[in-house]
Design an enzyme around this catalytic site. Structure first.
Site, PDB file in Angstrom:
ATOM      1  N   ASP A 207      -2.425  27.401  11.459  1.00  0.00           N
ATOM      2  CA  ASP A 207      -3.887  27.347  11.541  1.00  0.00           C
ATOM      3  C   ASP A 207      -4.360  25.936  11.195  1.00  0.00           C
ATOM      4  O   ASP A 207      -3.548  25.008  11.160  1.00  0.00           O
ATOM      5  CB  ASP A 207      -4.559  28.446  10.685  1.00  0.00           C
ATOM      6  CG  ASP A 207      -4.342  28.256   9.207  1.00  0.00           C
ATOM      7  OD1 ASP A 207      -3.596  27.325   8.824  1.00  0.00           O
ATOM      8  OD2 ASP A 207      -4.922  29.018   8.420  1.00  0.00           O
TER       9      ASP A 207
ATOM     10  N   GLU B 249      -1.015   2.048 -13.639  1.00  0.00           N
ATOM     11  CA  GLU B 249       0.294   2.276 -14.273  1.00  0.00           C
ATOM     12  C   GLU B 249       0.191   2.377 -15.782  1.00  0.00           C
ATOM     13  O   GLU B 249       1.164   2.107 -16.499  1.00  0.00           O
ATOM     14  CB  GLU B 249       1.262   1.154 -13.856  1.00  0.00           C
ATOM     15  CG  GLU B 249       0.649  -0.237 -13.902  1.00  0.00           C
ATOM     16  CD  GLU B 249       1.429  -1.286 -13.099  1.00  0.00           C
ATOM     17  OE1 GLU B 249       2.583  -1.043 -12.751  1.00  0.00           O
ATOM     18  OE2 GLU B 249       0.859  -2.373 -12.845  1.00  0.00           O
TER      19      GLU B 249
ATOM     20  N   ILE C 114      12.781  -3.524  -4.798  1.00  0.00           N
ATOM     21  CA  ILE C 114      13.110  -4.775  -5.490  1.00  0.00           C
ATOM     22  C   ILE C 114      14.340  -5.474  -4.930  1.00  0.00           C
ATOM     23  O   ILE C 114      14.730  -6.525  -5.443  1.00  0.00           O
ATOM     24  CB  ILE C 114      13.341  -4.511  -7.002  1.00  0.00           C
ATOM     25  CG1 ILE C 114      14.336  -3.375  -7.169  1.00  0.00           C
ATOM     26  CG2 ILE C 114      12.024  -4.233  -7.704  1.00  0.00           C
ATOM     27  CD1 ILE C 114      15.124  -3.427  -8.444  1.00  0.00           C
TER      28      ILE C 114
END
Ligand code: COA
Ligand code: MG
Length: 288
Positions: free
Chosen positions: A269, A129, A221
């Site tokens: 495919d 992060e 949260i």
């Protein structure tokens, strides 16, 4: 691997929220010692999480403990407080190097050996992060101990000086970098938190977009976020039926000697078969 469609945080010092979390049917409960816990509550969070691990029945929810980042000065006390009570996993936030994962891995393995637990019975999830973390993803994601990478959007925006917007275009590059690193190493990818927890419509849209990007789950949260997020990361009945049809018709078409064929006017495919199989794997992991 444990399904991790929703990973619910709560401050580790909040006994009430921890006891509530185990009633919610959420895939993962993450008791936090890092940013959800005030600096003067770090010690209380450690003892509260240790108590929860000893006394509460988490049912099918995975019990995770998030330590403070490696280098914060708190990480060693955090991990030592919870490891003796065998959490299902440790979450290490703000990882920026392979060595930081290795630091935790060695401590965890030492505990597993000391207590006679199976090695690798405690899983490792990491937060990537920061700008440095995203740049070093290639080395970090190859750590053999990892299960999942969690992308923290607010921390990343702060790290690069971006302004957070509702559509999160400022995070797209980093979110995709995390998804790619996870796919290359067979890891789960866990997406950003929607902090506006009252806005369930936006949460659903953001979770569905994350699922389309290739994330396997999302951080949350608040209890109200459990159902919308777990639903968004579970293939729906229509998607499952379509994936099954692709698998069936693909086999028949291979027998006829055709690599590509037409289904409902669309070309099918190998890559579409692989994606269909991924959808069926996700459905299975979610108990469908
Ligand atoms: N986990 C478990 N239970 C939670 C919870 C959570 N993350 N957030 C709220 N609850 C509970 C509340 O205790 C309350 O329980 P009650 O009905 O039995 O009294 C119920 O859910 C409703 O909560 P509400 O009143 O809507 O929210 P709040 O104002 O109490 O809390 C927040 C709002 C954002 C402060 C709270 O949700 C929170 O702390 N979330 C976690 C934040 C966190 O850990 N951040 C760090 C990681 S990003
Ligand atoms: Mg964070």
């Amino acid at each position: 691997m444990h399904a991790r469609r929703a990973l619910l945080y709560m401050p580790g010092d909040n006994w009430k929220m921890i006891t509530k979390s185990i009633t919610l049917g959420v895939d993962c409960v993450c008791m936090d010692m890092e940013d959800g816990t005030a600096i003067n509550k770090k010690a209380e969070a450690r003892t509260t999480i240790a108590k929860a691990l000893q006394e509460l029945d988490f049912g099918a929810s995975e019990k995770l403990a998030r330590i403070n980042s490696v280098g914060s000065g708190w990480e060693k006390d955090d991990i030592e407080a919870v490891l003796p009570h065998h959490p299902d996993g440790i979450v290490i936030p703000k990882v920026e190097s392979f060595e930081q994962v290795e630091w935790a891995s060695q401590i965890i393995e030492a505990a597993e050996l000391k207590y006679g637990w199976q090695v690798n019975s405690i899983r490792v999830l990491i937060g990537v992060e920061t700008a440095k973390g995203i740049l070093n993803l290639k080395e970090i994601a190859a750590h053999p101990r990892l299960d999942a990478i969690i992308f923290g959007g607010e921390d990343f925006a702060a790290s690069i000086g971006a302004t957070r917007t509702k559509d999160a275009t400022e995070l797209l590059y980093a979110r995709q970098a995390v998804v790619v690193a996870c796919a290359a190493n067979d890891l789960q990818a866990i997406d950003i938190v929607t902090i506006d927890y009252r806005d369930i419509a936006s949460l659903r849209a953001e979770a569905e977009f994350g699922a389309r990007l290739g994330f396997s789950g999302k951080q949350i949260i608040h209890p109200a976020q459990v159902e919308p997020v777990q639903t968004a990361f579970t293939p729906n009945a229509e998607a499952i039926a379509y994936a099954k049809r692709i698998v069936e018709t693909f086999e028949a078409s291979q027998k006829e000697g055709k690599g590509a064929y037409s289904l409902d006017g669309k070309m099918i495919d190998m890559p579409l078969l692989k994606n269909a199989q991924k959808a069926l794997d996700r459905a299975k992991a979610a108990g469908k």
